[in-house]
Design a protein around this motif. Structure first.
Motif, short mmCIF file in Angstrom:
data_model
loop_
_atom_site.label_atom_id
_atom_site.label_comp_id
_atom_site.label_asym_id
_atom_site.label_seq_id
_atom_site.Cartn_x
_atom_site.Cartn_y
_atom_site.Cartn_z
N MET A 101 -4.58 -34.09 -12.62
CA MET A 101 -5.18 -35.09 -11.76
C MET A 101 -5.73 -34.46 -10.49
O MET A 101 -6.81 -34.82 -10.01
CB MET A 101 -4.14 -36.17 -11.43
N LEU A 102 -4.98 -33.49 -9.94
CA LEU A 102 -5.49 -32.75 -8.78
C LEU A 102 -6.80 -32.06 -9.13
O LEU A 102 -7.77 -32.08 -8.36
CB LEU A 102 -4.47 -31.72 -8.32
N ALA A 103 -6.83 -31.43 -10.30
CA ALA A 103 -8.02 -30.68 -10.71
C ALA A 103 -9.21 -31.60 -10.94
O ALA A 103 -10.36 -31.24 -10.61
CB ALA A 103 -7.72 -29.88 -11.96
N GLU A 104 -8.95 -32.79 -11.46
CA GLU A 104 -10.04 -33.70 -11.82
C GLU A 104 -10.54 -34.54 -10.65
O GLU A 104 -11.72 -34.87 -10.59
CB GLU A 104 -9.58 -34.63 -12.94
N HIS A 105 -9.63 -34.89 -9.72
CA HIS A 105 -9.98 -35.89 -8.72
C HIS A 105 -9.88 -35.41 -7.27
O HIS A 105 -9.97 -36.22 -6.35
CB HIS A 105 -9.08 -37.12 -8.89
N SER A 106 -9.68 -34.12 -7.04
CA SER A 106 -9.61 -33.65 -5.66
C SER A 106 -10.17 -32.25 -5.57
O SER A 106 -10.44 -31.59 -6.58
CB SER A 106 -8.16 -33.66 -5.15
N ILE A 107 -10.35 -31.80 -4.35
CA ILE A 107 -10.86 -30.45 -4.10
C ILE A 107 -9.73 -29.43 -3.99
O ILE A 107 -9.98 -28.24 -3.84
CB ILE A 107 -11.70 -30.41 -2.81
N TYR A 108 -8.48 -29.90 -4.06
CA TYR A 108 -7.35 -29.03 -3.76
C TYR A 108 -6.80 -28.31 -4.98
O TYR A 108 -6.83 -28.83 -6.10
CB TYR A 108 -6.23 -29.83 -3.11
N ARG A 109 -6.26 -27.14 -4.72
CA ARG A 109 -5.48 -26.43 -5.73
C ARG A 109 -4.17 -26.01 -5.08
O ARG A 109 -4.14 -25.66 -3.89
CB ARG A 109 -6.22 -25.22 -6.28
N PRO A 110 -3.07 -26.04 -5.82
CA PRO A 110 -1.78 -25.70 -5.23
C PRO A 110 -1.57 -24.19 -5.19
O PRO A 110 -2.01 -23.46 -6.08
CB PRO A 110 -0.78 -26.36 -6.19
N VAL A 111 -0.90 -23.73 -4.14
CA VAL A 111 -0.44 -22.34 -4.12
C VAL A 111 0.59 -22.20 -5.24
O VAL A 111 1.55 -22.99 -5.31
CB VAL A 111 0.18 -22.00 -2.76
#
Length: 230
Positions: free
Chosen positions: A56-66
């Motif tokens: 969901m992060l990958a599809e709907h936001s600009i963020y990636r987790p450390v």
């Protein structure tokens, strides 16, 4: 300038007691920070997977987790996670093990943003004042023993209601960022979410993100600071 936010997302459980990770992601979009330090980013029970599904992060936001990679399906360590936006480079990262009676931890990440190195520490401290101070001192000791010293931002849910205890420990060699009350989100009275900076960082502006969406997405409001490094 760099915009940094800190947010206890309460495992993405909204005021209606339903898990709504899409709402957290929408709030992160409202803030538009370059870097976000999260607390309670993992589910509490079972295999404790991320409350914000990576897809969901990958599809709907600009963020990636450390990528701390401490537990399959988790994006952090004991619920602490660091999200970075485009243009932020990961230099190194490590989990910080804290003395505790219950599962607690902190995370460290060195990043490069706007061509400058920055050290980040995200944390969620204990409900007990005694253990909060032990944890604060453990974090500070770990920072003292790093092989280099970088401009530093520390932030998270400290569970400290007064400007004493662990707050004094952090303020011995760091400056506290002025932030308003962030807990409880519906009617904020407590300054539980805190941020500290080292020398080499200027705080240009700071505050609490008190949008209608944020007031219903977690029991904490996000806090933020716009900083200049150097």
């Amino acid at each position: 300038m760099v915009l940094i936010a800190s947010y206890n997302i309460r495992k993405a459980i909204a005021a209606d007691r339903r898990r709504r990770p899409e709402r957290i992601i929408e709030i992160l979009g409202e803030i538009g920070a370059d870097i976000v330090l999260l607390q309670e980013a993992d589910r509490r029970f079972g295999d404790r997977q991320s409350a914000l599904p990576p897809h969901m992060l990958a599809e709907h936001s600009i963020y990636r987790p450390v990528p701390y990679e401490m537990r399959p399906g988790s994006i952090g360590w004991h619920g602490n996670a660091v999200l970075i936006g485009p243009g932020v480079e990961i230099l190194r990262h490590q989990p910080l093990h804290l003395p505790t009676l219950e599962p607690r931890g902190a995370v460290l990440a060195d990043v490069k943003v706007d061509g400058q190195a920055l050290r980040l520490v995200g944390m969620h401290l204990d409900l007990s004042g005694l253990w909060r101070r032990k944890q604060a001192r453990a974090i500070l000791s770990e920072l003292d023993h790093q092989h280099d010293q970088l401009p530093l931002v520390m932030a998270g849910d400290l569970n400290e209601w007064r400007n004493s205890g662990c707050i004094r420990d952090f303020c011995q060699h760091h400056r506290i960022v002025p932030l308003g009350p962030s807990f409880h989100a519906r009617q904020p009275v407590g300054k539980l979410d805190r941020m500290f900076v080292s020398n080499g960082i200027k705080v240009v502006e700071s505050g609490v993100h008190n949008s209608l969406l944020a007031r219903n997405a977690s029991d904490h409001l996000p806090v933020w600071a716009r900083i200049r490094i150097g």
